[in-house]
Write a protein that holds these residues in place. Structure first.
Motif, PDB file in Angstrom:
ATOM      1  N   ASN A  27       0.807  -1.206   0.000  1.00 42.28           N
ATOM      2  CA  ASN A  27       0.000   0.000   0.000  1.00 42.28           C
ATOM      3  C   ASN A  27       0.847   1.265   0.000  1.00 42.28           C
ATOM      4  O   ASN A  27       0.338   2.331   0.243  1.00 42.28           O
ATOM      5  CB  ASN A  27      -0.924   0.000   1.209  1.00 42.28           C
ATOM      6  CG  ASN A  27      -2.072  -0.952   1.000  1.00 42.28           C
ATOM      7  OD1 ASN A  27      -2.932  -0.711   0.165  1.00 42.28           O
ATOM      8  ND2 ASN A  27      -2.063  -2.054   1.711  1.00 42.28           N
ATOM      9  N   PHE A 103       6.849   9.763  -2.305  1.00 42.29           N
ATOM     10  CA  PHE A 103       6.187   8.558  -1.798  1.00 42.29           C
ATOM     11  C   PHE A 103       4.694   8.826  -1.658  1.00 42.29           C
ATOM     12  O   PHE A 103       4.298   9.923  -1.287  1.00 42.29           O
ATOM     13  CB  PHE A 103       6.752   8.172  -0.425  1.00 42.29           C
ATOM     14  CG  PHE A 103       8.233   7.945  -0.423  1.00 42.29           C
ATOM     15  CD1 PHE A 103       8.791   6.893  -1.118  1.00 42.29           C
ATOM     16  CD2 PHE A 103       9.081   8.814   0.256  1.00 42.29           C
ATOM     17  CE1 PHE A 103      10.161   6.685  -1.130  1.00 42.29           C
ATOM     18  CE2 PHE A 103      10.455   8.616   0.258  1.00 42.29           C
ATOM     19  CZ  PHE A 103      10.994   7.547  -0.438  1.00 42.29           C
ATOM     20  N   THR A 104       3.892   7.805  -1.937  1.00 39.95           N
ATOM     21  CA  THR A 104       2.455   7.949  -1.676  1.00 39.95           C
ATOM     22  C   THR A 104       2.125   7.449  -0.276  1.00 39.95           C
ATOM     23  O   THR A 104       1.045   7.694   0.239  1.00 39.95           O
ATOM     24  CB  THR A 104       1.607   7.189  -2.704  1.00 39.95           C
ATOM     25  OG1 THR A 104       1.896   5.791  -2.607  1.00 39.95           O
ATOM     26  CG2 THR A 104       1.913   7.669  -4.106  1.00 39.95           C
ATOM     27  N   ALA A 105       3.003   6.713   0.303  1.00 39.54           N
ATOM     28  CA  ALA A 105       2.920   6.304   1.704  1.00 39.54           C
ATOM     29  C   ALA A 105       4.326   5.867   2.091  1.00 39.54           C
ATOM     30  O   ALA A 105       5.170   5.662   1.229  1.00 39.54           O
ATOM     31  CB  ALA A 105       1.918   5.184   1.907  1.00 39.54           C
ATOM     32  N   ARG A 106       4.577   5.738   3.372  1.00 36.88           N
ATOM     33  CA  ARG A 106       5.960   5.548   3.816  1.00 36.88           C
ATOM     34  C   ARG A 106       6.194   4.135   4.313  1.00 36.88           C
ATOM     35  O   ARG A 106       5.776   3.779   5.403  1.00 36.88           O
ATOM     36  CB  ARG A 106       6.298   6.574   4.895  1.00 36.88           C
ATOM     37  CG  ARG A 106       6.291   7.997   4.364  1.00 36.88           C
ATOM     38  CD  ARG A 106       6.646   8.982   5.437  1.00 36.88           C
ATOM     39  NE  ARG A 106       5.632   9.022   6.485  1.00 36.88           N
ATOM     40  CZ  ARG A 106       5.856   9.434   7.721  1.00 36.88           C
ATOM     41  NH1 ARG A 106       7.058   9.831   8.086  1.00 36.88           N
ATOM     42  NH2 ARG A 106       4.895   9.453   8.593  1.00 36.88           N
ATOM     43  N   GLN A 130      10.983   4.437   8.444  1.00 38.12           N
ATOM     44  CA  GLN A 130      10.194   5.136   7.430  1.00 38.12           C
ATOM     45  C   GLN A 130      11.050   6.243   6.831  1.00 38.12           C
ATOM     46  O   GLN A 130      11.861   6.847   7.531  1.00 38.12           O
ATOM     47  CB  GLN A 130       8.938   5.738   8.059  1.00 38.12           C
ATOM     48  CG  GLN A 130       7.911   4.686   8.460  1.00 38.12           C
ATOM     49  CD  GLN A 130       6.560   5.297   8.756  1.00 38.12           C
ATOM     50  OE1 GLN A 130       6.475   6.403   9.268  1.00 38.12           O
ATOM     51  NE2 GLN A 130       5.513   4.575   8.435  1.00 38.12           N
ATOM     52  N   ASN A 133      10.804  13.065   4.891  1.00 42.12           N
ATOM     53  CA  ASN A 133      10.076  13.912   3.945  1.00 42.12           C
ATOM     54  C   ASN A 133      10.799  15.224   3.755  1.00 42.12           C
ATOM     55  O   ASN A 133      10.959  15.957   4.705  1.00 42.12           O
ATOM     56  CB  ASN A 133       8.671  14.205   4.472  1.00 42.12           C
ATOM     57  CG  ASN A 133       7.783  12.990   4.410  1.00 42.12           C
ATOM     58  OD1 ASN A 133       7.731  12.312   3.405  1.00 42.12           O
ATOM     59  ND2 ASN A 133       7.084  12.713   5.488  1.00 42.12           N
TER      60      ASN A 133
ATOM     61  N   PRO B 124       0.200   5.646   6.149  1.00 43.96           N
ATOM     62  CA  PRO B 124      -0.142   6.835   5.381  1.00 43.96           C
ATOM     63  C   PRO B 124       0.981   7.863   5.390  1.00 43.96           C
ATOM     64  O   PRO B 124       1.712   8.001   6.364  1.00 43.96           O
ATOM     65  CB  PRO B 124      -1.394   7.363   6.072  1.00 43.96           C
ATOM     66  CG  PRO B 124      -1.445   6.680   7.397  1.00 43.96           C
ATOM     67  CD  PRO B 124      -0.732   5.390   7.242  1.00 43.96           C
ATOM     68  N   LEU B 125       1.090   8.539   4.263  1.00 44.53           N
ATOM     69  CA  LEU B 125       2.124   9.557   4.116  1.00 44.53           C
ATOM     70  C   LEU B 125       1.887  10.708   5.091  1.00 44.53           C
ATOM     71  O   LEU B 125       2.803  11.194   5.729  1.00 44.53           O
ATOM     72  CB  LEU B 125       2.073  10.087   2.670  1.00 44.53           C
ATOM     73  CG  LEU B 125       3.006  11.222   2.316  1.00 44.53           C
ATOM     74  CD1 LEU B 125       4.440  10.735   2.317  1.00 44.53           C
ATOM     75  CD2 LEU B 125       2.631  11.791   0.961  1.00 44.53           C
ATOM     76  N   ASP B 127       0.058  12.578   8.370  1.00 44.32           N
ATOM     77  CA  ASP B 127      -0.707  12.569   9.613  1.00 44.32           C
ATOM     78  C   ASP B 127      -0.508  13.958  10.223  1.00 44.32           C
ATOM     79  O   ASP B 127       0.188  14.800   9.648  1.00 44.32           O
ATOM     80  CB  ASP B 127      -0.267  11.433  10.548  1.00 44.32           C
ATOM     81  CG  ASP B 127       1.224  11.467  10.872  1.00 44.32           C
ATOM     82  OD1 ASP B 127       1.823  12.578  10.852  1.00 44.32           O
ATOM     83  OD2 ASP B 127       1.801  10.408  11.139  1.00 44.32           O
ATOM     84  N   VAL B 130       3.205  15.009  10.656  1.00 39.73           N
ATOM     85  CA  VAL B 130       3.905  15.376   9.414  1.00 39.73           C
ATOM     86  C   VAL B 130       3.443  16.753   8.933  1.00 39.73           C
ATOM     87  O   VAL B 130       4.252  17.590   8.516  1.00 39.73           O
ATOM     88  CB  VAL B 130       3.664  14.300   8.327  1.00 39.73           C
ATOM     89  CG1 VAL B 130       4.150  14.780   6.968  1.00 39.73           C
ATOM     90  CG2 VAL B 130       4.360  12.993   8.705  1.00 39.73           C
TER      91      VAL B 130
END
Lengths: 251, 198
Positions: A27, A103-106, A130, A133, B124-125, B127, B130
């Motif tokens: 995912n 990234f679309t998710a980490r 992870q 960013n 999820p990227l 939260d 972040v």
């Protein structure tokens, strides 16, 4: 005794199932966004959807087993990314190159690897953490010159898979590359870009079109009706005036 | 009526488990929004688990996107990034109102976004942590971070919408998923050009 053996067998099998399940369905995805990788060029529209296929919509999903040297992850839907004959933009660079991932998710990350041919030119440990960013790496391309294809590989920790990006480079000219935003020498696209927001306001009463900058208060026609722009934006497919009352007010 | 016919046809074709129907009398024309807001397109009454999951996850996804776009609106240094943040903010608020009205019509809770993500194995990227960290950056550094995060976040929305297009059955929801694919793809294209240079 028999029971214990059975229990041991179950215990041996269960972790394997847990490990195998995520394969092919991670995912969390990623790709190199700067300089524009082949995937990013598909998403930008630099290379048409007819040529790119699914990579236009999912530049982040060129996913395949670890250890490959290709651009698609051997994932059939992304096979066009492996085609060196497509009109990919080439990034001019010196001997050092900075790359940024999107990234679309980490995912927890094992490491990142960069290859030219069979030579690993860059390695960054991920420590099973992870990613940061944003994630930006600087790699050294000493010993290589001219047209080269760089494989950028994100090896994730929690599945057997990796994510693949390819960047077409022209290495030479010496010195250090400027920031990624100015490493390409390709001319700007001929479509209207949002950098011209203040000067591209179309005449009142023009027909709505995608990829056009509209200032608040400007008017367009669409489907026989007139709409007034409520919020400055660059239009796009799916933001047709009747679809988005937040952007367009019918007058 | 046409809508009902389509819904029934889709149901017959799909033949999958988990579909549900809103009880007779609750109607499929609820608007849910305040009288001042533009009318919210109603969802028809037949839906399956994939529709509910997608809408619940999108509610959380839209809220995170709105939070990030508001930081972008306040802090981005270029007009094109500010305009995009502003447009994402207002369009996603509109979508949020619509999706919440659908869940209400279907009798489904808005759900807990974090739990939904955990149930799907995702990390999820975005939260709150972040998003708050972006507020500590400024100038070009902020712009790069903001655009990088928003590009990734909207890309995750495309993934969710593609799943809904494959597995959902409610016609309004799958049509919305199609619009999510197109609008987010367009936004990502704009942002990648700002990030990587034209």
């Amino acid at each position: 005794m028999k029971l214990m053996r059975k229990a041991a067998l179950v215990m041996a099998v269960v972790p394997a199932i847990v490990f195998i399940t995520p394969v092919g369905s991670a995912n969390a995805h990623g790709y190199v966004s700067s300089p524009a990788s082949r995937s990013a060029q598909c998403a930008r529209g630099d290379v048409s959807v007819d040529l790119c296929g699914q990579a236009k919509y999912e530049p982040q999903s060129a996913e395949g087993p670890k250890g490959l040297k290709n651009c698609s992850g051997a994932n059939g839907a992304f096979a066009p990314l492996d085609n060196d004959g497509l009109p990919w933009k080439v990034t001019n660079t010196g001997q050092t190159l900075s790359l940024t991932w999107t990234f679309t998710a980490r995912h927890a990350t094992r490491d990142y690897e960069y290859f030219i041919g069979g030579t690993r030119v860059g390695y960054v440990a991920g420590n099973n953490q992870q990613p940061n960013n944003p994630t930006t790496h600087t790699i050294n391309l000493a010993g290589f010159s001219g047209r080269q294809k760089l494989y950028a590989i994100w090896n994730i920790s929690d599945t057997v898979n990796a994510f693949y990006s390819c960047i077409d480079l022209n290495i030479g000219g010496g010195g250090t590359t400027p920031p990624p935003t100015s490493t390409t020498t390709t001319p700007p696209p001929t479509t209207t870009t949002s950098s011209t927001t203040t000067t591209q306001q179309p005449p009142a009463g023009g027909t709505w079109a995608p990829n056009t900058s509209y200032a608040a208060g400007s008017t367009v026609t669409y489907g026989g009706s007139t709409y007034r722009c409520r919020q400055a934006h660059t239009s796009l497919n799916g933001w047709e005036p009747p679809n988005v009352a937040a952007l367009w007010e019918k007058v | 009526m046409k809508r009902l016919v389509i819904a029934v046809a889709v149901l017959a074709l799909a033949g999958c488990g988990g579909e549900a129907v809103v009880p007779e009398g609750q109607g499929a024309h609820g608007h849910g929004a305040s009288s001042a807001a533009p009318p919210v397109p109603a969802a028809s009454a037949r839906f399956n688990d994939a529709d509910v999951m997608f809408v619940q996850m999108m509610v959380d996804h839209l809220q995170l996107g709105i939070s990030l776009s508001q930081v972008g609106l306040a802090k981005a240094t270029t007009q094109e990034a500010k305009d995009l943040a502003g447009a994402i903010d207002v369009t996603q608020r509109e979508e949020l109102t619509m999706l919440k009205s659908w869940l209400k019509l279907w009798g489904k809770p808005e759900g807990d976004g974090a739990n939904l993500h955990a149930a799907h194995g995702g990390q999820p990227l975005l939260d709150d942590k972040v998003i708050n960290e972006t507020k500590e950056k400024s100038g070009a550094e902020f712009d790069q971070l903001f655009l990088n995060l928003m590009t990734g976040h909207q890309g995750a929305g495309v993934e969710m919408a593609l799943t809904e297009k494959k597995e959902g059955m409610n016609p309004e929801t799958t049509a919305y998923a199609e619009r999510v694919v197109n609008t987010r793809q367009g936004q990502i294209s704009q942002m990648l050009k700002i990030i990587g240079g034209a």
